[in-house]
Design a protein around this motif. Sequence first.
Motif, short mmCIF file in Angstrom:
data_model
loop_
_atom_site.label_atom_id
_atom_site.label_comp_id
_atom_site.label_asym_id
_atom_site.label_seq_id
_atom_site.Cartn_x
_atom_site.Cartn_y
_atom_site.Cartn_z
N TRP A 161 14.68 -5.37 -19.73
CA TRP A 161 15.48 -5.36 -21.15
C TRP A 161 17.00 -5.87 -20.08
N LYS A 162 17.48 -4.72 -18.89
CA LYS A 162 18.65 -5.70 -18.63
C LYS A 162 18.80 -6.64 -18.26
N ALA A 163 17.87 -8.05 -17.61
CA ALA A 163 17.48 -9.42 -17.51
C ALA A 163 17.66 -9.39 -18.62
N GLU A 164 16.69 -9.78 -19.87
CA GLU A 164 18.11 -10.01 -21.19
C GLU A 164 19.18 -9.77 -21.83
N GLU A 165 19.94 -8.35 -21.05
CA GLU A 165 21.41 -7.96 -22.13
C GLU A 165 21.77 -9.22 -20.72
N LEU A 166 21.23 -9.68 -19.42
CA LEU A 166 22.56 -10.97 -18.92
C LEU A 166 21.84 -11.98 -19.37
N LEU A 177 18.92 -13.87 -19.75
CA LEU A 177 18.24 -14.31 -19.21
C LEU A 177 17.09 -14.98 -20.22
N SER A 178 16.29 -15.52 -20.52
CA SER A 178 14.99 -16.09 -21.32
C SER A 178 14.27 -15.61 -20.78
N VAL A 179 12.65 -15.26 -21.82
CA VAL A 179 11.87 -14.67 -21.07
C VAL A 179 11.30 -14.71 -19.97
N VAL A 180 10.76 -16.04 -19.55
CA VAL A 180 10.25 -16.95 -18.22
C VAL A 180 11.29 -16.58 -17.30
N GLN A 181 12.41 -16.79 -17.75
CA GLN A 181 13.56 -16.42 -16.41
C GLN A 181 12.82 -14.85 -16.06
N GLY A 182 13.42 -13.58 -17.25
CA GLY A 182 12.70 -12.38 -16.46
C GLY A 182 11.71 -11.79 -16.06
N LEU A 183 10.13 -12.70 -16.55
CA LEU A 183 9.53 -13.30 -16.26
C LEU A 183 9.19 -13.10 -14.11
N SER A 184 10.10 -14.84 -14.05
CA SER A 184 10.51 -14.63 -12.69
C SER A 184 11.08 -13.51 -11.95
N PHE A 185 11.84 -12.86 -12.50
CA PHE A 185 12.21 -11.59 -11.55
C PHE A 185 11.44 -11.03 -11.07
N TYR A 186 10.54 -10.38 -12.41
CA TYR A 186 9.54 -9.82 -12.18
C TYR A 186 8.39 -10.15 -10.95
N ALA A 187 8.56 -11.47 -10.91
CA ALA A 187 7.16 -11.35 -10.45
C ALA A 187 7.93 -11.88 -8.37
#
Length: 400
Positions: free
Chosen positions: A243-248, A250-260
């Motif tokens: 949710w923090k990534a989304e707040e900044l 980032l797209s869902v795919v970008q958020g998934l990349s950070f999660y990876a």
Amino acid sequence: MGTRVKERKIAGISWNVFLLGLVSFLNDMSSEMIAPIVPTYLTDVLHIGKALSGSIMGLIESLSSLFKVLFGYISDKFRRRKVFVALGYTLSAASKGGLAFINNWWEFVGLRILDRVGKGIRTAPRDALIAESSEEGRTGKSFGFHRMMDTLGAVAGPLVSIALLVLLSNLPVVKAYRAIFLLSALPGLVGVFLVLLFVKDKGREVKKVIKGISTLRSKELQLFLLVVAIGALGRYSYAFTLWKAEELGLSVVQGLSFYALFNLIYAFSSYPLGIYSDKIGKRKLITLGFGIAALASLTFAFAKDIITLGLAFILYGVYIAIEDTIPRAYMADLAKEFEKGTVIGAYHTVFGILVFPASVISGLLWQKYSLEYAFIYATIMNMTALVLMIITDRRTFISS
């Protein structure tokens, strides 16, 4: 101490520990195929509010803990671990596939509860089996290897999820999500067959000992569980990081990349940290882990760009690698042979029960103020746990 039967090894790891690591790899790949899309699914598809979403994620994480000490105790009594491990993984695999057919938030909660019940059934017996399959003084290495394999599955899962999202991009979002939910059950089912066919019970091989006073009555363990409870109040669901990534922006795919990225750090930190804990002492590393947790939370709170966010995910990965590895090995070392499942289950139960109010508080802070306040709250709780670790054991940084 009980005697352990020698068995063949793979790269210095017992065959049982290796197999359980492989099973966890498959199960976590299954779980992490869906984990990164669940937060968006809750808020954008099922249209659940922020506070309720945070509470649901915390409830799901916490529920499994109610069963961990119970099934740890039962597996101690019957000296059988394998049947509970297999049953737990089966329930989890079935629940993930079932998500493909839901339409309401309460159906989602029901299936996720089933998944957590499966985790609650298997976790303490599995961890006890890992301890029983480990060489004396090498529990950190075994649990570190298991966490590494488990988390490599968590690295593979989001990558598979990203690939599937790309392949299914021409489908409506809801249909794409449902397809991923259904496919996620397959790796988990393969893991179940590996447990049934190849993993060996060790409980009957452990020499029976005079029980005496339970480890659960020791002051050292009780104080440690108190610190665990405080630290757990600062443990937020992975969903908050996304949710923090989304707040900044980032797209869902970008958020998934950070999660990876987080899971990659987690995976490759767990094994060396486990080995290191056998050498320097597990309490020292656990104490350091609370400090890293506080720093990670503070970094998430004030992250304003991708670079700072990436640093937060890296720190978060190291922190979770310590927290999810070393305390299990520490509890296994403290426990007597006749009660390893019970003692390890007690740790999981104390930690897991407090995760729910932690996520509720974080969700409310997010809704009333902002995500920044939720992460600051986590920072305060982890710093409190760090101080308590030092107070309860002043030798943490000066003894070997």
